[in-house]
Design an enzyme around this catalytic site. Sequence first.
Site, PDB file in Angstrom:
ATOM      1  N   LYS A  48       0.856  -1.179   0.000  1.00 58.07           N
ATOM      2  CA  LYS A  48       0.000   0.000   0.000  1.00 58.07           C
ATOM      3  C   LYS A  48       0.893   1.228   0.000  1.00 58.07           C
ATOM      4  O   LYS A  48       1.998   1.222   0.532  1.00 58.07           O
ATOM      5  CB  LYS A  48      -0.886  -0.003   1.254  1.00 58.07           C
ATOM      6  CG  LYS A  48      -1.896   1.117   1.323  1.00 58.07           C
ATOM      7  CD  LYS A  48      -3.105   0.814   0.479  1.00 58.07           C
ATOM      8  CE  LYS A  48      -4.192   1.888   0.637  1.00 58.07           C
ATOM      9  NZ  LYS A  48      -3.875   3.161  -0.031  1.00 58.07           N
ATOM     10  N   ASN A  72     -12.952   3.211  -6.799  1.00 56.28           N
ATOM     11  CA  ASN A  72     -12.637   3.468  -5.402  1.00 56.28           C
ATOM     12  C   ASN A  72     -12.175   4.910  -5.195  1.00 56.28           C
ATOM     13  O   ASN A  72     -11.653   5.551  -6.101  1.00 56.28           O
ATOM     14  CB  ASN A  72     -11.557   2.493  -4.906  1.00 56.28           C
ATOM     15  CG  ASN A  72     -10.148   2.988  -5.145  1.00 56.28           C
ATOM     16  OD1 ASN A  72      -9.575   3.726  -4.335  1.00 56.28           O
ATOM     17  ND2 ASN A  72      -9.582   2.614  -6.291  1.00 56.28           N
ATOM     18  N   GLY A  75      -8.532   7.511  -0.638  1.00 53.87           N
ATOM     19  CA  GLY A  75      -7.910   8.693  -0.059  1.00 53.87           C
ATOM     20  C   GLY A  75      -6.558   8.434   0.575  1.00 53.87           C
ATOM     21  O   GLY A  75      -6.142   9.159   1.486  1.00 53.87           O
ATOM     22  N   CYS A 127      -2.378   8.652  -7.981  1.00 52.79           N
ATOM     23  CA  CYS A 127      -3.686   8.464  -7.343  1.00 52.79           C
ATOM     24  C   CYS A 127      -4.584   9.650  -7.710  1.00 52.79           C
ATOM     25  O   CYS A 127      -4.198  10.805  -7.521  1.00 52.79           O
ATOM     26  CB  CYS A 127      -3.512   8.379  -5.831  1.00 52.79           C
ATOM     27  SG  CYS A 127      -5.082   8.353  -4.937  1.00 52.79           S
ATOM     28  N   GLY A 213      -9.855  -2.357 -13.165  1.00 51.88           N
ATOM     29  CA  GLY A 213     -10.508  -3.568 -13.641  1.00 51.88           C
ATOM     30  C   GLY A 213     -10.565  -3.664 -15.155  1.00 51.88           C
ATOM     31  O   GLY A 213      -9.955  -2.881 -15.882  1.00 51.88           O
TER      32      GLY A 213
END
Length: 296
Positions: A48, A72, A75, A127, A213
């Site tokens: 992570k 998702n 955060g 991100c 995905g």
Amino acid sequence: MIQLSQEPVQIAGVPVRNHLILAAGVLGTCASSLLRMLRQGAGAVVTKSIGPEPRYGHAGPCVVVLEDGVMNAMGLPNPSKEFVNELALLDGEPVIVSIFGGNPDEFHEVAGWFADKAQAFELNVSCPHAAGFGAQIGTNPDLVHACTEAVKEWKRPVWVKLTPNVTDITAIGRAAESGGADAIVAINTVRAMRISTGLKRPVLGNTYGGLSGRAIFPIAVRCVYELYEACSIPIIGCGGVSCAEDVIEMMMAGAQGVEIGSAVAHEPDIFRRISDELYASDGIFADEIVGCAHVR
């Protein structure tokens, strides 16, 4: 289908057990989950993303499963420096530590915590749903260059994970390469949202999120293909990979290895299944197909 030989694998100077790597953010916050993926056939694992301060992430709902992918908006929740203790349980394993920060100094600081433990660093400059981090760094070539350069001071291999949410991903790839990156990871999630027609509001607590995905696999292939044309360092493909055929396609586009993320949620033993399909005693060397789809 083309199959690969079962040869020793190195990707950008990192010895891995095979070409299949657990992507960041998936089962990556504790040593036991990472070890489980390695035992089930992953060639390496990415943690992570770890940042300069602990974060609890966004309010829920944070994850929505769609018919063709997962959306998702976590955060970037993470335990920050405390993760050093967790990583100690993975000594000697092929672990790449994903890190993030809001500027080059923060990237340098976080990397320093793991400099004697990580096989490599993966820089999360992609991100799409954490203000001040991730893609807000990764859409700026100068910042990508500077953050890469800062982490390279620790003398470990540096992989830079790119966002597809830019006009020209090759400009960011070249910035990472000029900053000293050993490899590029392409891609992180695609910025997206859905609305609940029943509730008349966005389905994610953060409104926007990142789509991963099967739905983004063609986007990932395109990005790998473009980066292979523009950059000279290795590329790791990521985004929607769920079968051995996908791995071969990514390699033909230019990837030397692949990361698998969302598919693990539906099939925890996916690394074993893909390995069984991908490798054979009479298979070909991966170098024979990496980038073969490019017209010269």
